[in-house]
Design an enzyme around this catalytic site. Structure first.
Site, PDB file in Angstrom:
ATOM      1  N   SER A 286     100.575 131.044  -8.577  1.00 37.11           N
ATOM      2  CA  SER A 286      99.410 130.362  -8.025  1.00 37.11           C
ATOM      3  C   SER A 286      98.228 131.320  -7.926  1.00 37.11           C
ATOM      4  CB  SER A 286      99.781 129.763  -6.660  1.00 37.11           C
ATOM      5  OG  SER A 286      98.795 128.891  -6.195  1.00 37.11           O
ATOM      6  N   ASP A 349     101.645 119.623 -12.070  1.00 35.33           N
ATOM      7  CA  ASP A 349     101.139 120.533 -11.044  1.00 35.33           C
ATOM      8  C   ASP A 349      99.608 120.530 -11.077  1.00 35.33           C
ATOM      9  OD1 ASP A 349     100.471 122.585  -9.355  1.00 35.33           O
ATOM     10  OD2 ASP A 349     101.926 124.007 -10.177  1.00 35.33           O
ATOM     11  N   HIS A 400     104.728 122.428  -7.370  1.00 39.83           N
ATOM     12  CA  HIS A 400     104.078 123.744  -7.371  1.00 39.83           C
ATOM     13  C   HIS A 400     104.993 124.844  -6.843  1.00 39.83           C
ATOM     14  CE1 HIS A 400     100.612 126.334  -7.652  1.00 39.83           C
ATOM     15  NE2 HIS A 400     100.668 126.662  -6.370  1.00 39.83           N
TER      16      HIS A 400
END
Length: 473
Positions: A286, A349, A400
């Site tokens: 991320s 995602d 995610h």
């Protein structure tokens, strides 16, 4: 749209998923699980009337993911490590997924998960927003397989530089730097297996509220890393750049910026092992993927990986669920410098679509010939994409989750070896169980404060002057 179609069916099963031809650079779509039929989207229907709120934040893995054994038919890693690190842009290694590459992706993913497991989110703890463990015991305490293979040499801290009128977020930001990852180097024994001295830098993703604010600062800003050639055409997301370059210079005992900490340690290690074959591997999830991109570009632009009379030290980024980081100029410059990026993404995602949902690499050329005037301001992904496809109706945040990424990536390799078997239903059920188990385990830690969707909406309305909505929505 996908969730809506699922709810229309009282008993949703795997539904066909068709990808557009307008894919990113070097796209490779992996169906999970592998089947003789068309691509399938993994979904889980919920008969329960209650479910926890969806959290758009990474979660701590509950157990280490063991790396699968290497097939004897494969060449030893020490002989092919340059290919595994992407010297040929992973040609013929993605589909079918090479076992050695899969093992290395998993290994680096596990090293990233350490950052989540060790990050102290207890406000009452003396180590709040810092690492729970010392450098000598970090890998062992977090359950890394063969922790003796790497020695942690430095902890990395980053300072969110934000100015926002929301009191709780500003108070949290005023706490200063927080731990975001670490630098480690391969041990002498590990060098024999790896074939080189591997320097690893890992970054966790977004956890605290100030970090969410930096994520949504989607305007582009020149990187200007090389003082002798600022390259104003190379631009990156201002929030990530701020997190990477901000320091605590106003504080008497303030830390250097994340950038200064990293460049200093990388330079030291490259110089220390200058007589050996080396690699620099950056891995992040991320937001951490964005920091890995920036560091990779920074090292290459400054030439810290260049060695007189020897081959340059290869720089590789393993990105998990990473957003776009910069514009087309940033992408092109990374490619010119030889930075290799392998992005592991999930088509469901949303983070991997940000920033630049509208203005991105697919929207800069009209009719495939005419480059639009705003193309230099469009975001663009860098590198080769390895795409997964999974979705859980009950636990939306699994799309995610780093642990789910790694689990299903491992399952893909097992299935690719038995694609001609008649066990498709068993494979499907196994993957569904993974999603269910992950959903059950993806809960808040005691005392942990994450940002929910409602908080994100409130935040967006409060910091509109910090964002370009056209790049987010």
């Amino acid at each position: 749209m996908a969730a809506k179609s699922l709810f229309q069916s009282p008993n949703p099963k795997h539904v066909p998923f068709l990808r557009s031809d307008q894919t990113l650079v070097h796209p490779h779509v992996v169906s999970l699980p592998n089947s003789k039929t068309t691509l399938k989207r993994l979904v889980v229907s919920s008969s329960s009337s209650s479910s926890s709120s969806a959290v758009l934040a990474p979660h701590v893995l509950t157990s280490p993911v063991a790396s699968p054994p290497i097939s004897r038919a494969q060449a030893p890693l020490a002989r092919v490590w340059r290919e595994i690190q992407g010297c040929n842009n992973w040609k013929d290694l993605i589909e079918p997924l090479n076992p050695l590459l899969q093992q290395e992706i998993t290994r680096y993913g596990n090293l990233v998960s350490t950052c989540y497991k060790a990050f102290d989110l207890n406000p009452n703890s003396k180590r709040y927003l810092n690492c729970k463990y010392g450098k000598q015991t970090l890998l062992q305490e977090t359950g890394i397989d063969q922790p003796e293979e790497y020695q942690v040499t430095k902890y990395i801290y980053a300072t969110p530089d934000i100015n926002i009128s929301i009191t709780p977020i500003q108070n949290e930001a005023n706490r200063g730097a927080r731990w975001v990852g670490y630098v480690a180097v391969a041990s002498d024994e590990a060098v024999k297996r790896l074939g080189r001295r591997d320097v690893v830098v890992t970054f966790r993703g977004t956890v605290t509220n100030p970090e969410w604010v930096t994520n949504f600062m989607s305007s582009l800003a020149p990187a200007r890393f090389d003082p002798h050639n600022t390259r104003p055409d190379v631009k990156v997301e201002s929030g990530f750049l701020s997190l990477y370059t901000s320091d605590e210079s106003e504080s008497k005992f303030g830390l250097e910026s994340c950038r200064q900490q990293l460049l200093s340690e990388i330079s030291r290690l490259v110089n220390k092992y200058k007589g050996e074959d080396m690699s620099i591997t950056l891995a992040g999830h991320s937001m951490g993927s964005s920091l890995a991109h920036l560091l990779a570009y920074d090292i290459a632009e400054l030439g810290l990986n260049r060695r007189m009379g020897k081959r340059d030290v290869p720089i590789t980024v393993f990105s998990f669920a990473g957003p776009r980081v910069g514009n087309l100029g940033f992408k092109k410059r990374c490619e010119e410098l030889g930075v290799k990026v392998l992005r592991v993404t999930n088509v469901n995602d949303p983070i991997t679509k940000l920033p630049g949902v509208l203005f991105n690499e697919n929207f800069r050329v009209l009719g495939g010939f005419y480059e639009l005037p705003w193309s230099c301001s469009c975001y663009a992904h860098v590198g080769v994409e390895l795409t997964l496809d999974f979705f859980d109706v009950q636990n939306i945040s699994c799309v995610h989750d780093l642990g789910t990424y790694i689990d299903l990536l491992n399952r893909r390799r097992i299935n690719s070896r038995s694609a001609d078997s008649d066990k498709d239903d068993d494979n499907d059920n196994f993957s569904l169980e993974i999603l269910k188990r992950k959903g059950e385990n993806m809960m808040f830690l005691k005392g942990q404060r994450m940002m929910h969707w409602t908080n994100v909406v409130d935040l967006l309305s409060s910091v509109s002057d910090h964002m370009l909505y056209c790049n987010i929505f």
